[in-house]
Write an enzyme that holds these catalytic residues in place. Sequence first.
Site, PDB file in Angstrom:
ATOM      1  N   SER A  58      34.228 143.601  57.688  1.00  0.00           N
ATOM      2  CA  SER A  58      33.548 142.814  58.712  1.00  0.00           C
ATOM      3  C   SER A  58      33.053 143.660  59.878  1.00  0.00           C
ATOM      4  CB  SER A  58      34.472 141.713  59.225  1.00  0.00           C
ATOM      5  OG  SER A  58      35.624 142.274  59.797  1.00  0.00           O
ATOM      6  N   HIS A 105      38.148 143.438  65.442  1.00  0.00           N
ATOM      7  CA  HIS A 105      36.798 142.984  65.782  1.00  0.00           C
ATOM      8  C   HIS A 105      36.432 143.375  67.211  1.00  0.00           C
ATOM      9  CE1 HIS A 105      36.225 139.668  62.497  1.00  0.00           C
ATOM     10  NE2 HIS A 105      36.108 140.881  62.020  1.00  0.00           N
ATOM     11  N   ASP A 131      34.401 134.659  66.202  1.00  0.00           N
ATOM     12  CA  ASP A 131      35.671 134.517  65.477  1.00  0.00           C
ATOM     13  C   ASP A 131      36.394 133.196  65.688  1.00  0.00           C
ATOM     14  OD1 ASP A 131      35.316 136.957  64.451  1.00  0.00           O
ATOM     15  OD2 ASP A 131      36.859 137.975  65.616  1.00  0.00           O
TER      16      ASP A 131
END
Lengths: 189, 190
Positions: A58, A105, A131
């Site tokens: 990701s 992230h 998210d």
Amino acid sequence: MSLLDSLGLSELRRLNVRQQLSQILNFALILATAFMLWKGLSIATDSPSPIVVVLSGSMEPAFQRGDLLFLWNRNLDMNKEGGFGGTQVGEIVVYNTGTAIPIVHRVVRRHKGETTPFNLLTKGDNNNADDIELYPHGQWYLDREKEVIGSVVGYVPFVGYVTIMLSEHPWMKTALLGIMGLLVVLQRE
Amino acid sequence: MHSSLVRVQNVFGFFTSVTFVVGALIALSALLFPTEPGSVNIDVTNFRVSKGRVRQYHATKPHELASVNFDLEADLNPLFNWNTKQVFAYVSVSYPGKKFSENEVVIWDRIITSSSKAKLRLKNQTPKYRIHDITGKISARENVTLTFHWNVQPHVGALTWGSAAESEAFVLPAIGEKKPASKPVVKKSS
């Protein structure tokens, strides 16, 4: 005894008990040293898990599966030189909201008040949406102090891939531990 | 003593140490020669606040969403050296508030993977992400500034961040009000 011979481990017979015990002690020493190094790094970085392996794509192309990340959790302001202003947007954080695996992230929003928790919103570079779907139901933001275990400061590619292989094929873990144990016990020095 | 297992072990050991040393040298050399981008310029051209429902927020009432267009000129070519894997360029909006005194929101980003794409020249760029404040209210917010940032991702070693070119402070309009591009309301920060 013939079993040992057929396995090629006849050397075990030649070691006396005292030698064998000292070999086991050596093995324990290696394990303890590794554990101490890990915990020492954990204290230095103030993070429960100072080195993590990337498990998903990701954050591609920055991070691929198997890359090793070094974390720092002393809440330094990475964006400004020598600053202590806390996590900024654009920093890459590792967080754990009670799911099985921690997530790596980038911070895209921060809202900080005097009396409020330090709220962050994160998003994977390679994902289209932020998210919120990954947070527990009804939670819109991350709590910097409680849920984030560190910001990424260092990067080494690929080295962590061996841990992905080990966790995806559990028999390799057993085999590796067995081989390492045998080698240490059989070493004659 | 010189069985094939020992030889394989030695070769592998030598290979890992050489890789480690070369990697460490690359990481250190990149730290010793820090890079700065060329000229960076950022300007607000247009902004608007509207009401809308945000998909994720299970909201019963519509939230306020702000949208800020901007001009950006930046030359990130100098950021690409032998150890640069990618540059993550992003524009953020920061504003103060009552309960939440520090707020910063990313409205645009771009992943740049080669120096040939490192010259940014954006005119009246619409943002990739609209601003949704944590309190749900964003209209008529004062002292709003735009900042351009970059994050250099290395092939191996330390990640670095930098920022430049803060825009002049402006006031977000009330709902439905649209400010002309030529006259942004400028309010000096105290």
